[in-house]
Write an enzyme that holds these catalytic residues in place. Structure first.
Site, PDB file in Angstrom:
ATOM      1  N   LYS A  52      -6.671   2.763  -9.567  1.00 25.21           N
ATOM      2  CA  LYS A  52      -5.373   2.490 -10.184  1.00 25.21           C
ATOM      3  C   LYS A  52      -5.523   2.450 -11.707  1.00 25.21           C
ATOM      4  O   LYS A  52      -4.699   2.990 -12.443  1.00 25.21           O
ATOM      5  CB  LYS A  52      -4.789   1.176  -9.639  1.00 25.21           C
ATOM      6  CG  LYS A  52      -4.279   1.345  -8.214  1.00 25.21           C
ATOM      7  CD  LYS A  52      -3.980   0.038  -7.514  1.00 25.21           C
ATOM      8  CE  LYS A  52      -3.717   0.326  -6.028  1.00 25.21           C
ATOM      9  NZ  LYS A  52      -3.553  -0.873  -5.219  1.00 25.21           N
ATOM     10  N   GLN A  96      -3.803  -7.084  -5.694  1.00 25.51           N
ATOM     11  CA  GLN A  96      -4.538  -6.264  -4.718  1.00 25.51           C
ATOM     12  C   GLN A  96      -4.744  -7.060  -3.422  1.00 25.51           C
ATOM     13  O   GLN A  96      -5.257  -8.173  -3.452  1.00 25.51           O
ATOM     14  CB  GLN A  96      -5.886  -5.831  -5.318  1.00 25.51           C
ATOM     15  CG  GLN A  96      -6.653  -4.879  -4.441  1.00 25.51           C
ATOM     16  CD  GLN A  96      -5.931  -3.550  -4.205  1.00 25.51           C
ATOM     17  OE1 GLN A  96      -5.377  -2.955  -5.122  1.00 25.51           O
ATOM     18  NE2 GLN A  96      -5.921  -3.098  -2.958  1.00 25.51           N
ATOM     19  N   ASP A 119       4.845  -2.743  -6.145  1.00 23.60           N
ATOM     20  CA  ASP A 119       4.392  -2.384  -4.792  1.00 23.60           C
ATOM     21  C   ASP A 119       5.573  -2.330  -3.813  1.00 23.60           C
ATOM     22  O   ASP A 119       5.424  -1.831  -2.701  1.00 23.60           O
ATOM     23  CB  ASP A 119       3.381  -3.430  -4.281  1.00 23.60           C
ATOM     24  CG  ASP A 119       1.936  -2.956  -4.416  1.00 23.60           C
ATOM     25  OD1 ASP A 119       1.734  -1.730  -4.493  1.00 23.60           O
ATOM     26  OD2 ASP A 119       1.044  -3.820  -4.438  1.00 23.60           O
TER      27      ASP A 119
END
Ligand code: NDP
Length: 282
Positions: A52, A96, A119
């Site tokens: 990322k 994460q 997300d």
């Protein structure tokens, strides 16, 4: 033989587009910024976080890395998220997953401001997707829609079957296909006669989490097959939930693993960060 839907090419196109829009914002004084929080040092998570960061660098998004100790408390993590929620220079916040066992994941996700939830996991964004509002959409299913559209595959009016109903992939996938006017069926582990249902699909999206589960007998001639699954076998080779060798002679289009859905997830994350910055700059 099916035509390959090339996720590497399509994700590269999307990243180029994001790069140009990020440069435009930078010229207007906004540096698009993503905060990435990792708790502990799970090796797989470290790889994802690293990828990322690399993608951010490539498209010109600033990434702020928060690498927290494994024993970080729930309170400390929530305080960091709240601080980032309040910062005008942070456009996206990503935690994460998975988090260590002592952390209540759901509370963490719901603490991220829905306006920075790149997300697309916050209930407000899930709700917006389902009522047709503007919001962030989970990156993997959003990437699948881009793969289909950019390959010239019409969704409207098609029989779409999604195998899997997770909150991250299956459910938002179904909502997105419905939004595109597909006729959508969702299958799961309690579905009876799965192959009968999947054989109805013009577009079959598979997110089961079982290597090479979907073989030719599950697929109609000429179907479009999208494989979200990702597994590494004992020789370190990647494969999906679809048995590519038996299915590809039957399908009209198919995504390979690797090089199909996988690269789209990060491209969509970049797109979501950009959208957030564009909204905040308005
Ligand atoms: P989950 O394990 O959360 O969900 C799996 C789903 O498949 C469940 O809904 C389950 O049903 C259903 N299922 C399991 N077995 C069967 C069966 N025999 N028949 C029908 N349905 C079944 O997985 P995820 O959605 O998180 O991920 C799915 C796959 O996609 C994994 O391989 C994962 O690694 C991959 N993935 C890839 C990403 C990428 O970027 N390419 C991103 C995210 C995931 P039930 O609900 O009844 O248990």
């Amino acid at each position: 033989m099916a035509q390959i839907i090339d996720g590497k090419v399509i994700s590269a196109q999307m990243k180029e587009e994001v790069k140009q829009r990020a440069a435009k914002l930078a010229a207007q004084g906004t540096t698009v910024t993503l905060a990435v929080i990792q708790v502990g040092n799970d090796p797989a998570s470290s790889v994802y976080v690293g990828n990322k960061k690399k993608a951010c660098e490539y498209v010109g998004i600033r990434s702020l890395a928060y690498e927290l100790e494994e024993d970080t408390t729930q309170k400390e993590l929530l305080e960091l998220i709240q601080e980032l929620n309040g910062r005008g220079d942070v456009n996206g916040i990503l935690v994460q997953l998975p988090l260590p066992g002592h952390i209540r994941e759901e509370e963490v996700i719901q603490t991220i401001s829905p306006d920075k939830d790149v997300d697309g996991f916050h209930v407000q964004n899930v709700g917006r997707l389902n009522v047709g509002g503007e919001g962030f959409v989970s990156c993997t299913p959003a990437g699948v829609i881009q793969l289909l559209k950019r390959s010239g595959i019409m969704i409207e009016g098609k029989e779409c079957v999604v195998v899997g109903r997770s909150n991250i992939v299956g459910k938002p996938m179904a909502a997105l296909l419905l939004r595109e006017n597909g006729t959508v069926t969702v299958c799961h582990s309690r579905t009876k006669n799965l192959a009968e249902v999947t054989r109805r699909a013009d577009i079959l999206v598979v997110a089961i989490g079982k290597p090479k589960f979907i073989t030719a007998e599950y697929v109609k001639d000429g179907a479009v097959v999208v494989d979200v699954g990702i597994h590494r076998n004992e020789n370190g080779k990647l494969c999906g939930d679809v048995d590519f060798d038996s299915v590809s002679p039957k399908a009209s289009y198919i995504t390979p693993v690797p090089g199909g859905v996988g690269p789209m997830t990060i491209a969509m994350l970049m797109e979501n960060c950009l959208q957030s910055a564009e909204r905040m700059a308005r």
